[in-house]
Motif scaffolding. Sequence first.
Motif, mmCIF file in Angstrom:
data_model
loop_
_atom_site.group_PDB
_atom_site.id
_atom_site.type_symbol
_atom_site.label_atom_id
_atom_site.label_comp_id
_atom_site.label_asym_id
_atom_site.label_seq_id
_atom_site.Cartn_x
_atom_site.Cartn_y
_atom_site.Cartn_z
ATOM 1 N N LEU A 194 0.838 -1.196 0.000
ATOM 2 C CA LEU A 194 0.000 0.000 0.000
ATOM 3 C C LEU A 194 0.875 1.250 0.000
ATOM 4 O O LEU A 194 1.686 1.446 0.907
ATOM 5 C CB LEU A 194 -0.914 0.017 1.225
ATOM 6 C CG LEU A 194 -1.935 -1.132 1.335
ATOM 7 C CD1 LEU A 194 -2.715 -1.020 2.644
ATOM 8 C CD2 LEU A 194 -2.892 -1.130 0.153
ATOM 9 N N SER A 195 0.723 2.071 -1.035
ATOM 10 C CA SER A 195 1.411 3.361 -1.099
ATOM 11 C C SER A 195 0.448 4.458 -0.666
ATOM 12 O O SER A 195 -0.750 4.388 -0.969
ATOM 13 C CB SER A 195 1.914 3.647 -2.508
ATOM 14 O OG SER A 195 2.952 2.766 -2.863
ATOM 15 N N VAL A 196 0.970 5.449 0.027
ATOM 16 C CA VAL A 196 0.136 6.574 0.463
ATOM 17 C C VAL A 196 0.858 7.883 0.161
ATOM 18 O O VAL A 196 2.049 8.028 0.438
ATOM 19 C CB VAL A 196 -0.205 6.492 1.967
ATOM 20 C CG1 VAL A 196 -1.187 5.374 2.240
ATOM 21 C CG2 VAL A 196 1.039 6.311 2.823
ATOM 22 N N ILE A 197 0.135 8.823 -0.443
ATOM 23 C CA ILE A 197 0.640 10.174 -0.686
ATOM 24 C C ILE A 197 -0.247 11.108 0.122
ATOM 25 O O ILE A 197 -1.440 11.257 -0.176
ATOM 26 C CB ILE A 197 0.631 10.530 -2.181
ATOM 27 C CG1 ILE A 197 1.670 9.687 -2.940
ATOM 28 C CG2 ILE A 197 0.949 12.000 -2.376
ATOM 29 C CD1 ILE A 197 1.132 8.516 -3.648
ATOM 30 N N LEU A 198 0.345 11.704 1.153
ATOM 31 C CA LEU A 198 -0.427 12.511 2.102
ATOM 32 C C LEU A 198 0.267 13.847 2.334
ATOM 33 O O LEU A 198 1.465 13.995 2.048
ATOM 34 C CB LEU A 198 -0.547 11.766 3.439
ATOM 35 C CG LEU A 198 -1.253 10.404 3.420
ATOM 36 C CD1 LEU A 198 -1.077 9.702 4.757
ATOM 37 C CD2 LEU A 198 -2.730 10.571 3.100
ATOM 38 N N PRO A 199 -0.455 14.821 2.904
ATOM 39 C CA PRO A 199 0.203 16.071 3.304
ATOM 40 C C PRO A 199 1.305 15.792 4.325
ATOM 41 O O PRO A 199 1.198 14.864 5.129
ATOM 42 C CB PRO A 199 -0.936 16.891 3.933
ATOM 43 C CG PRO A 199 -2.192 16.281 3.437
ATOM 44 C CD PRO A 199 -1.909 14.842 3.187
ATOM 45 N N LYS A 200 2.351 16.600 4.288
ATOM 46 C CA LYS A 200 3.498 16.357 5.169
ATOM 47 C C LYS A 200 3.146 16.492 6.646
ATOM 48 O O LYS A 200 3.863 15.987 7.518
ATOM 49 C CB LYS A 200 4.646 17.311 4.827
ATOM 50 C CG LYS A 200 4.304 18.790 5.026
ATOM 51 C CD LYS A 200 5.476 19.672 4.630
ATOM 52 C CE LYS A 200 5.140 21.155 4.833
ATOM 53 N NZ LYS A 200 6.252 22.033 4.439
ATOM 54 N N GLU A 201 2.019 17.162 6.949
ATOM 55 C CA GLU A 201 1.628 17.341 8.359
ATOM 56 C C GLU A 201 1.152 16.036 8.991
ATOM 57 O O GLU A 201 1.159 15.884 10.209
ATOM 58 C CB GLU A 201 0.510 18.389 8.475
ATOM 59 C CG GLU A 201 0.944 19.812 8.178
ATOM 60 C CD GLU A 201 0.993 20.116 6.693
ATOM 61 O OE1 GLU A 201 1.521 21.175 6.314
ATOM 62 O OE2 GLU A 201 0.502 19.280 5.886
ATOM 63 N N LEU A 202 0.693 15.084 8.173
ATOM 64 C CA LEU A 202 0.198 13.811 8.702
ATOM 65 C C LEU A 202 1.375 12.891 8.993
ATOM 66 O O LEU A 202 2.094 12.480 8.078
ATOM 67 C CB LEU A 202 -0.757 13.154 7.711
ATOM 68 C CG LEU A 202 -2.059 13.907 7.415
ATOM 69 C CD1 LEU A 202 -2.941 13.094 6.498
ATOM 70 C CD2 LEU A 202 -2.804 14.228 8.698
ATOM 71 N N LYS A 203 1.569 12.569 10.250
ATOM 72 C CA LYS A 203 2.750 11.815 10.678
ATOM 73 C C LYS A 203 2.461 10.347 10.972
ATOM 74 O O LYS A 203 3.371 9.538 10.990
ATOM 75 C CB LYS A 203 3.361 12.460 11.937
ATOM 76 C CG LYS A 203 3.766 13.913 11.764
ATOM 77 C CD LYS A 203 4.867 14.060 10.730
ATOM 78 C CE LYS A 203 5.337 15.518 10.628
ATOM 79 N NZ LYS A 203 6.344 15.680 9.554
ATOM 80 N N ARG A 204 1.184 10.008 11.232
ATOM 81 C CA ARG A 204 0.877 8.615 11.608
ATOM 82 C C ARG A 204 -0.420 8.167 10.943
ATOM 83 O O ARG A 204 -1.413 8.889 10.933
ATOM 84 C CB ARG A 204 0.748 8.476 13.127
ATOM 85 C CG ARG A 204 2.100 8.519 13.837
ATOM 86 C CD ARG A 204 1.993 8.019 15.272
ATOM 87 N NE ARG A 204 3.299 7.951 15.887
ATOM 88 C CZ ARG A 204 4.130 6.930 15.780
ATOM 89 N NH1 ARG A 204 3.776 5.871 15.078
ATOM 90 N NH2 ARG A 204 5.300 6.944 16.379
ATOM 91 N N ILE A 205 -0.381 6.970 10.407
ATOM 92 C CA ILE A 205 -1.583 6.356 9.846
ATOM 93 C C ILE A 205 -1.648 4.901 10.307
ATOM 94 O O ILE A 205 -0.634 4.327 10.717
ATOM 95 C CB ILE A 205 -1.591 6.404 8.302
ATOM 96 C CG1 ILE A 205 -0.343 5.706 7.740
ATOM 97 C CG2 ILE A 205 -1.709 7.817 7.799
ATOM 98 C CD1 ILE A 205 -0.368 5.533 6.233
ATOM 99 N N SER A 206 -2.848 4.343 10.260
ATOM 100 C CA SER A 206 -3.017 2.921 10.568
ATOM 101 C C SER A 206 -3.263 2.165 9.273
ATOM 102 O O SER A 206 -3.957 2.653 8.372
ATOM 103 C CB SER A 206 -4.197 2.715 11.521
ATOM 104 O OG SER A 206 -3.939 3.320 12.771
ATOM 105 N N LEU A 207 -2.676 0.991 9.183
ATOM 106 C CA LEU A 207 -2.841 0.138 8.008
ATOM 107 C C LEU A 207 -3.276 -1.242 8.468
ATOM 108 O O LEU A 207 -2.695 -1.799 9.415
ATOM 109 C CB LEU A 207 -1.525 0.030 7.229
ATOM 110 C CG LEU A 207 -0.939 1.349 6.692
ATOM 111 C CD1 LEU A 207 0.491 1.152 6.258
ATOM 112 C CD2 LEU A 207 -1.763 1.850 5.519
ATOM 113 N N ILE A 208 -4.286 -1.777 7.831
ATOM 114 C CA ILE A 208 -4.759 -3.122 8.155
ATOM 115 C C ILE A 208 -4.523 -4.008 6.931
ATOM 116 O O ILE A 208 -5.045 -3.749 5.848
ATOM 117 C CB ILE A 208 -6.255 -3.120 8.531
ATOM 118 C CG1 ILE A 208 -6.509 -2.181 9.711
ATOM 119 C CG2 ILE A 208 -6.720 -4.538 8.865
ATOM 120 C CD1 ILE A 208 -7.977 -2.030 10.068
#
Length: 582
Positions: free
Chosen positions: A259-273
Amino acid sequence: VCDGVCVDNSHCSQPCPPDSEGNTGFLCRQKKWHKITETCRTLNAFNIFETNSYSVRPFGGNTVIKEYARKSETITDMLMQKCPEDLSCVLRNIRQSPRLPGNIAVIVQLLHNISTVLSTGVNEVKMQSYSIMANHILNSKSISNWTFIPERNSSCVLLHSVNSFARKLSINKYPIDISDVFIHTMGTTISQDNAGKNFTFSMRINDTGSEITGRVLIGRDELQKVPAPSRAISIAFPTLGAILEASLLENVTVNGLVLSVILPKELKRISLIFEKISKSEERRTQCVGWHSLESRWDQQACQIIQENSQQAVCKCRPSRLFTSFSILMAPHILESPILTHITYLGLGISICSLVLCLIIEVLVWGQVTKTEISYLRHVCIANIAATLLMADVWFIVASFLSGPMTHHNGCVAATFFVHFFYLSVFFWMLAKALLILYGILIVFHTLPKSVLVAALFSVGYGCPLLIAAVTVAATEPSKGYLRPEACWLNWDMTKALLAFVVPALAIVVVNLITVTLVIVKTQRAAVGSSMFQEVRAIVRISKNIAILTPLLGLTWGFGIATVIDDGNLAFHIIFSLLNAFQ
C-alpha cells in the motif's frame, strides 16, 4: 543451450528468437547451463505506437520506418508529441505485447520517463493510461520474468515511478477510483472537518486466488493537523511484493498488499490493516516500510499493533522516505512444544540449583573464606551464581513478553536485563581470570582487600552495565534494539547482538589463555615452597574456569548458531539444554 564445454562459473549468451531483439545470458553451475539474464523484447520506439505514419509488422520482424528513421527520439519524446493529453496511443500495443523481460524493462523505463517529464497536469485520464501500462507488467504471470532483467532495481524504479506520478495527480470535487487487476488507485480531498478517512482495497494476488484486503485509516486527530483541504492518495499492489522479492533476489516474503500513500506532510501517523496472504499461525509478522533511498524493506517505519491468523494492524509513519508499506512473513520461527518444555523445565531446575548454591555459600561462608584468596574466590563464585540466577529469571520474563502483541517497553526492559546479567556472568568469569593473573604475575596481599573487591565488582558489573546501556541508547531510538519476533538483541537491522557476542567470545579466549598460563606457571612451584599455598588456591580457581569457560562458550556458540540458522531445531534444543543446565 550454449556451444562448447560447460565449465563452472563460465558465461555464454545466445541471441533471442527471430521475432524479438536482444540476447539471453547463461551461467554454468554444476556442469549445467542456467539462464541468468534475458533482454528479449518485441517493443521498440517504432512499433509501440498506434499510428499510420510508418508501416511495421506488429512485434519484431523486418521493421520499415518512414518518418522516424533519421531521428533519435525516445519513446517518451514521441509519446509527448502524439498523445500528450491522455497517453493512450501506446496502450493497445503494450497490452498485446508478450511479457518478456526485455519488454518489461522497456515499459519500466517508459513509466519512469513519463513520471519525470510530466511535472504537473496529471489528471484522472492520464492516471488511467499510466495504470494500464503498469498493470500489464504487474500481472502475476510476469513475476518469474522479472528475475531475468539485468537491471536488478527495475522493480524499485517501477514503484518509485508510480508513487512519483501519483504525487502529481490533481483531485477536484469528486474522489478518484481507478481500478485495474494488479494496481488500484484511490484519491480524495481531506480537511479538518472530516471525521476520519479510509481507503479500502480488495484485490486478487493471481487469476485463480481469492481476494485479499488492505485498508488505510487516517484518524480524526491526525486530520486536525491539516492546515487546508489537501489531497490524500493511496495505491494498492497485490503482486508487487513478490516482484520485488524476485527481482532483488531477497529472502523475504511479503504477506499482504503493498500500500502506497501520498499525504500532506503534516500527517505523521496512519493505521494500516493488512489481510494476510498466507494464514499460517506459525510465522509471525513484521510491519515494514519501503526505504526509497536504500531500496529495501525497513522495520523502522512501522510498528505492529495487533495480529491474528487472518490480519495484522500496523501503525506507520509516512514521509518522503517511506511512501509504501506492507507486512513481511518473519522467516524460520520455530515454535516447538518440545523446545518450550525443555526450556522451561531446564530453567526451573537451573534456578532451583542456583538458589541452593547461594544458600550453601551463605551457610559455609565463614569456614571457606578464612584466607584472602579464598574470600576473593568465593566472592566471584557467589556473584556468578547470582547473576546467572537473575539472567534465567529475566530470560523467562522475556519469553512471556515475546510475540507480536504490544509489549514493546516491557520487552526493551527485559532484553536490557537479560543482556546485562548474561554479560555479567562472563565478566565475573573474567574477574576470576584476572584474579589468577594477579596472583601469578604479581603477589597476593600487595593491595588491600577492599581495593581488590572494588576492582572485581567494577569488572563484574561495571563493564556489562556500560555495554548494555550504550547498546540500548544507540539502537532503541531507531527501533533497532529488539528482534521483531522475540525479546532479544536485534541482528538483521543493527547487529546489536554483537554487543553480547563479541565481549563473551573475547572473554572465553582470555580465560582459556589464562588457564594455559596457569598450567605452565604452576609446574615450577615445588611442594613445600613459600608459594605452594597460593599455587593451590590458584589451581582451584583455574579448575573452575577450565570447566565453566568452555561450557559458557559452547552454550553461546550454539546460541549464535540459532541466529545464523534459525530454522534448525537441533541447534535450538542443544542451546536450551546447555543454557538451562550450565
